[in-house]
Structure formats: C-alpha cells, structure tokens
Write a protein that holds these residues in place. Structure first.
Motif, PDB file in Angstrom:
ATOM      1  N   PRO A 302       0.805  -1.226   0.000  1.00 58.22           N
ATOM      2  CA  PRO A 302       0.000   0.000   0.000  1.00 58.22           C
ATOM      3  C   PRO A 302       0.840   1.279   0.000  1.00 58.22           C
ATOM      4  O   PRO A 302       0.401   2.305  -0.532  1.00 58.22           O
ATOM      5  CB  PRO A 302      -0.815  -0.117   1.297  1.00 58.22           C
ATOM      6  CG  PRO A 302      -0.908  -1.583   1.544  1.00 58.22           C
ATOM      7  CD  PRO A 302       0.386  -2.156   1.078  1.00 58.22           C
ATOM      8  N   LEU A 303       2.027   1.239   0.589  1.00 57.96           N
ATOM      9  CA  LEU A 303       2.871   2.436   0.623  1.00 57.96           C
ATOM     10  C   LEU A 303       3.333   2.851  -0.768  1.00 57.96           C
ATOM     11  O   LEU A 303       3.755   3.993  -0.969  1.00 57.96           O
ATOM     12  CB  LEU A 303       4.090   2.185   1.516  1.00 57.96           C
ATOM     13  CG  LEU A 303       3.813   2.038   3.013  1.00 57.96           C
ATOM     14  CD1 LEU A 303       5.077   1.646   3.757  1.00 57.96           C
ATOM     15  CD2 LEU A 303       3.242   3.338   3.586  1.00 57.96           C
ATOM     16  N   LEU A 304       3.246   1.933  -1.711  1.00 54.54           N
ATOM     17  CA  LEU A 304       3.645   2.251  -3.081  1.00 54.54           C
ATOM     18  C   LEU A 304       2.442   2.608  -3.958  1.00 54.54           C
ATOM     19  O   LEU A 304       2.571   2.782  -5.165  1.00 54.54           O
ATOM     20  CB  LEU A 304       4.394   1.066  -3.702  1.00 54.54           C
ATOM     21  CG  LEU A 304       5.700   0.677  -3.000  1.00 54.54           C
ATOM     22  CD1 LEU A 304       6.297  -0.580  -3.625  1.00 54.54           C
ATOM     23  CD2 LEU A 304       6.710   1.829  -3.069  1.00 54.54           C
ATOM     24  N   LYS A 305       1.270   2.727  -3.333  1.00 52.29           N
ATOM     25  CA  LYS A 305       0.043   3.046  -4.075  1.00 52.29           C
ATOM     26  C   LYS A 305      -0.504   4.427  -3.737  1.00 52.29           C
ATOM     27  O   LYS A 305      -1.649   4.742  -4.063  1.00 52.29           O
ATOM     28  CB  LYS A 305      -1.041   2.002  -3.746  1.00 52.29           C
ATOM     29  CG  LYS A 305      -0.740   0.584  -4.189  1.00 52.29           C
ATOM     30  CD  LYS A 305      -1.902  -0.323  -3.799  1.00 52.29           C
ATOM     31  CE  LYS A 305      -1.675  -1.759  -4.224  1.00 52.29           C
ATOM     32  NZ  LYS A 305      -2.802  -2.629  -3.840  1.00 52.29           N
ATOM     33  N   LYS A 306       0.295   5.249  -3.104  1.00 51.90           N
ATOM     34  CA  LYS A 306      -0.203   6.536  -2.621  1.00 51.90           C
ATOM     35  C   LYS A 306      -0.420   7.546  -3.740  1.00 51.90           C
ATOM     36  O   LYS A 306      -1.153   8.510  -3.582  1.00 51.90           O
ATOM     37  CB  LYS A 306       0.766   7.106  -1.587  1.00 51.90           C
ATOM     38  CG  LYS A 306       0.773   6.343  -0.267  1.00 51.90           C
ATOM     39  CD  LYS A 306       1.662   7.019   0.754  1.00 51.90           C
ATOM     40  CE  LYS A 306       1.579   6.321   2.095  1.00 51.90           C
ATOM     41  NZ  LYS A 306       2.421   6.997   3.128  1.00 51.90           N
ATOM     42  N   GLU A 307       0.233   7.331  -4.888  1.00 50.76           N
ATOM     43  CA  GLU A 307       0.099   8.260  -5.993  1.00 50.76           C
ATOM     44  C   GLU A 307      -0.608   7.573  -7.160  1.00 50.76           C
ATOM     45  O   GLU A 307      -0.791   6.352  -7.167  1.00 50.76           O
ATOM     46  CB  GLU A 307       1.475   8.771  -6.412  1.00 50.76           C
ATOM     47  CG  GLU A 307       2.210   9.499  -5.280  1.00 50.76           C
ATOM     48  CD  GLU A 307       3.537  10.060  -5.727  1.00 50.76           C
ATOM     49  OE1 GLU A 307       3.647  10.449  -6.911  1.00 50.76           O
ATOM     50  OE2 GLU A 307       4.464  10.133  -4.903  1.00 50.76           O
ATOM     51  N   THR A 308      -0.997   8.358  -8.145  1.00 57.68           N
ATOM     52  CA  THR A 308      -1.706   7.806  -9.309  1.00 57.68           C
ATOM     53  C   THR A 308      -0.871   6.736  -9.988  1.00 57.68           C
ATOM     54  O   THR A 308      -1.369   5.662 -10.358  1.00 57.68           O
ATOM     55  CB  THR A 308      -2.019   8.929 -10.312  1.00 57.68           C
ATOM     56  OG1 THR A 308      -2.754   9.968  -9.659  1.00 57.68           O
ATOM     57  CG2 THR A 308      -2.831   8.381 -11.480  1.00 57.68           C
ATOM     58  N   ILE A 309       0.411   7.032 -10.153  1.00 61.95           N
ATOM     59  CA  ILE A 309       1.342   6.056 -10.710  1.00 61.95           C
ATOM     60  C   ILE A 309       2.056   5.402  -9.532  1.00 61.95           C
ATOM     61  O   ILE A 309       2.609   6.095  -8.671  1.00 61.95           O
ATOM     62  CB  ILE A 309       2.367   6.736 -11.637  1.00 61.95           C
ATOM     63  CG1 ILE A 309       1.648   7.423 -12.794  1.00 61.95           C
ATOM     64  CG2 ILE A 309       3.379   5.718 -12.154  1.00 61.95           C
ATOM     65  CD1 ILE A 309       2.559   8.220 -13.692  1.00 61.95           C
ATOM     66  N   PRO A 310       2.044   4.064  -9.425  1.00 63.69           N
ATOM     67  CA  PRO A 310       2.653   3.410  -8.259  1.00 63.69           C
ATOM     68  C   PRO A 310       4.143   3.693  -8.163  1.00 63.69           C
ATOM     69  O   PRO A 310       4.839   3.834  -9.166  1.00 63.69           O
ATOM     70  CB  PRO A 310       2.378   1.920  -8.499  1.00 63.69           C
ATOM     71  CG  PRO A 310       2.165   1.799  -9.966  1.00 63.69           C
ATOM     72  CD  PRO A 310       1.522   3.069 -10.384  1.00 63.69           C
ATOM     73  N   GLY A 311       4.621   3.776  -6.924  1.00 67.02           N
ATOM     74  CA  GLY A 311       6.045   3.998  -6.703  1.00 67.02           C
ATOM     75  C   GLY A 311       6.310   5.125  -5.736  1.00 67.02           C
ATOM     76  O   GLY A 311       5.412   5.586  -5.015  1.00 67.02           O
ATOM     77  N   ILE A 312       7.547   5.590  -5.721  1.00 67.17           N
ATOM     78  CA  ILE A 312       7.977   6.700  -4.868  1.00 67.17           C
ATOM     79  C   ILE A 312       8.703   7.689  -5.769  1.00 67.17           C
ATOM     80  O   ILE A 312       9.799   7.400  -6.264  1.00 67.17           O
ATOM     81  CB  ILE A 312       8.926   6.222  -3.749  1.00 67.17           C
ATOM     82  CG1 ILE A 312       8.247   5.160  -2.882  1.00 67.17           C
ATOM     83  CG2 ILE A 312       9.388   7.394  -2.887  1.00 67.17           C
ATOM     84  CD1 ILE A 312       9.180   4.503  -1.887  1.00 67.17           C
ATOM     85  N   ARG A 313       8.087   8.828  -5.988  1.00 68.22           N
ATOM     86  CA  ARG A 313       8.688   9.799  -6.899  1.00 68.22           C
ATOM     87  C   ARG A 313       9.973  10.362  -6.299  1.00 68.22           C
ATOM     88  O   ARG A 313      10.016  10.801  -5.139  1.00 68.22           O
ATOM     89  CB  ARG A 313       7.735  10.955  -7.181  1.00 68.22           C
ATOM     90  CG  ARG A 313       6.401  10.572  -7.788  1.00 68.22           C
ATOM     91  CD  ARG A 313       6.500  10.239  -9.279  1.00 68.22           C
ATOM     92  NE  ARG A 313       6.998   8.889  -9.494  1.00 68.22           N
ATOM     93  CZ  ARG A 313       6.250   7.799  -9.366  1.00 68.22           C
ATOM     94  NH1 ARG A 313       5.001   7.886  -8.981  1.00 68.22           N
ATOM     95  NH2 ARG A 313       6.757   6.616  -9.601  1.00 68.22           N
ATOM     96  N   LEU A 314      11.032  10.350  -7.111  1.00 61.01           N
ATOM     97  CA  LEU A 314      12.336  10.869  -6.692  1.00 61.01           C
ATOM     98  C   LEU A 314      12.929  11.720  -7.801  1.00 61.01           C
ATOM     99  O   LEU A 314      13.055  11.263  -8.944  1.00 61.01           O
ATOM    100  CB  LEU A 314      13.292   9.707  -6.383  1.00 61.01           C
ATOM    101  CG  LEU A 314      12.977   8.821  -5.179  1.00 61.01           C
ATOM    102  CD1 LEU A 314      13.832   7.552  -5.228  1.00 61.01           C
ATOM    103  CD2 LEU A 314      13.211   9.574  -3.880  1.00 61.01           C
TER     104      LEU A 314
END
Length: 343
Positions: A302-314
């Motif tokens: 779930p922590l990787l689903k917080k944005e529209t596109i899955p992942g962690i933006r860097l």
C-alpha cells in the motif's frame, strides 16, 4: 643464579601471562548490544555466547567439510569482505557451481531478526543453517553425514567437548555453534552510528539532506537503526520467467504472493547486486525502480500506491542525496574484523 634472581624471573613471567590473559579476554567481549540498537530478538538464554562456542562456530562456518564433496563452506557464499554476502553474483553459486534462485543475503545483525531467508521460511536462527546445508544446489549434504564427518575428524570431538562439555557431537550443538558465529556478526560502526551515538562525527550538508529524504520516503520499511522492519512486502518488481512468489510458498496465502523480506540497507556499498534475485547491479538502478518502474499488482504494498502512478517519486537531486546518505551506512570495520575472519 641467586634465589632472588629466579624469583624475579617467575614474577615477570606471571605478569606477562596475566597481561596476555587479559588481552585475550578483552579481544572476546561476547555479544554486546550497540548503544543505538534495540534489544535483540534472539533467545540468548538457550544459547549463551562463550568464546569456545563462538570459535567452534567460526571454524564450522568456514569448513567445506560440511558440504557433500567438501568444496563449499558457508563462507563461500557469505564473504566477509562483502559484508558476508555473495558480492557480484545475482543468485547463489553452490556445489558443482549449481545456481540457486535467489541472491545470497548478507549475514549481519541477525540477533535482531525474528525470521530468516527471503521468504521467512525459517523462524529460528538455530534452524537456519539446515536450509543451505541440505539444499541440493547449495551444500547438498545431510545432517546425518555432517555428524559422521565431524565425529571422524581429528579436531572436532575435542572442540565440541571444550565448547559444550560433552564428547558427543549432536545436530543441536552444530547448529548452536553456527548461531554463535552468526550472532557475533554485528555491524554497528558505520558513520551513521557514530553520528547517532554522538561520538564526535556529524553528517555533511549533503548527507543530512539525504537523511531527511530517507526519513520522508524510505524509513517506513527500512526502519532505523537496523534499516529493516523485518516485514514482507511486494515492492513492485516484474516477475521473471521463474515466477518466484516469495512468501506465498511458505504461507500458501494468496495475500503473500510476490512478497519478500525487507532487506537491511546497511553496507549496500559492499553487497551488490540488489533485490531477492539480484536483478539490479547498481543502487541507481534500484532507486530508479521505485521512481518509475514499480508494477501494479494485487499484493503491491500500500505504501507504493499513494500516488496515481505506483512507486515513490524521486527527483535526480533527491536520488543524488539519498545515495550520499546511504554511504554513511557502510561499515568498513565490519569487513576487517579479525575475530570474524577465517583463522
């Protein structure tokens, strides 16, 4: 020679012996919890650390006698200069150069773990060595044969007697001795640790920037100070042709499909390649996975689903600072600790 002369010689020898004895005692201080670490999870009450047991465990760890054809030791895939990982190999290389299916994880700070292997299939460190010892692509031996070989050796019966107070060599004693060595593989002297313990060091501006980004975007899973929360998560890797479903193979629970143990981020500078199958050979590639390559799936964390596109933006700048901070988790002294080296 006068009586006084010989008395002086005896006193001098006694002093030298006492000093050497003290030095030996100081060299082996037993297991100690670092000041910035939590209390260990391991059950020391059933396997108290002693010098004799530890030294026996170290000898066993580096002895290829434990493998079917006496060519592979535990230390073959867990190399000290690579933080006890198999640096450069995406998956383990075992007996007869057979390939495993997963990357050989680093052996460090296991006293704080409550499960072992990428899928958590082993719940007690005292049982963990059975898996590589008996795996047909690792050491390919049976515990029965291991015991036979140890009992027939010139050295081991007396070493087991010295360590455990009995001549008989048992499976339990072998496994407890190996645990003793692994428990002593504590990595706690990275720059990060010195900063946290207030030992006179401070983060540089770039390291501090990276630390802030880490706390914001990574610390939920790679929790300080061990830099793992010991959980199992699906981090969005694309399944390979092998289709390794990770923890589901242990629990048979569909919710665990493609979840793997969160690895520690300590000593990343020495343990490439990364991930359970060693697919990433650089940290840049690992960070870019989280930035743009996370795959959506039913069990994605779930922590990787917080944005529209899955992942962690860097951003590129954030990745640069993160890499600088991660270097503060490297512990060169761990790689050079003579008590952990093959004697």
């Amino acid at each position: 020679m006068t009586r006084k002369y010989w008395l002086s010689i005896i006193i001098l020898i006694s002093v030298i012996y006492a000093c050497n004895k003290d030095a030996i005692t100081e060299r082996f201080a037993g297991f100690q919890t670092p000041a910035n670490f939590p209390e260990p999870a391991y059950h020391f009450s059933t396997n108290e650390i002693t010098q004799n047991k530890f030294e026996l465990g170290r000898k066993l760890f580096y002895d290829p006698l434990l493998s079917r054809n006496s060519t592979i030791s535990c230390g073959s895939c867990h190399i000290q200069t690579s933080a006890f990982s198999h640096h450069g190999h995406n998956v383990s290389h075992g007996i007869d150069d057979k390939l495993g299916t997963r990357n050989a994880p680093a052996i460090m700070n296991l006293a704080w773990y409550n499960s072992f292997m990428w899928d958590g299939g082993v719940f007690d460190l005292d049982l963990q060595p059975v898996a590589p010892l008996t795996n047909h692509v690792e050491m390919d031996e049976t515990m029965e044969n291991v015991l036979k070989k140890l009992k027939a050796s010139a050295d081991y019966p007396s070493l087991f007697n010295k360590a455990f107070g009995e001549q008989e060599i048992t499976t339990a004693a072998v496994l407890k001795a190996l645990s003793q060595f692994m428990l002593m593989c504590v990595s706690s002297n990275a720059k990060y640790d010195s900063v946290k313990r207030g030992e006179g060091k401070a983060f540089t501006e770039e390291e501090q920037n990276g630390y802030k980004i880490f706390q914001q975007k990574c610390n939920s899973c790679h929790t300080e100070p061990l830099f793992t929360d010991n959980s199992f998560r699906n981090n969005g890797l694309t399944p390979t042709a092998l289709d390794d479903k990770g923890r589901q193979l242990v629990t048979l629970n569909d919710q665990d499909a493609y979840t793997f143990k969160v690895p520690s981020l300590r000593n990343l500078g020495y343990t490439a390649p990364y991930m359970h199958d060693g697919r990433f050979y650089t940290l840049d590639a690992a960070l870019e996975h989280y930035n743009s390559k996370v795959q959506q799936s039913a069990t994605l964390d779930p922590l990787l689903k917080k944005e529209t596109i899955p992942g962690i933006r860097l951003t590129d700048e954030e990745k640069k600072y993160l890499l600088v901070f991660l270097k503060t988790l490297d512990d060169p002294s761990f790689l050079k600790d003579k008590k952990l080296s093959e004697q």
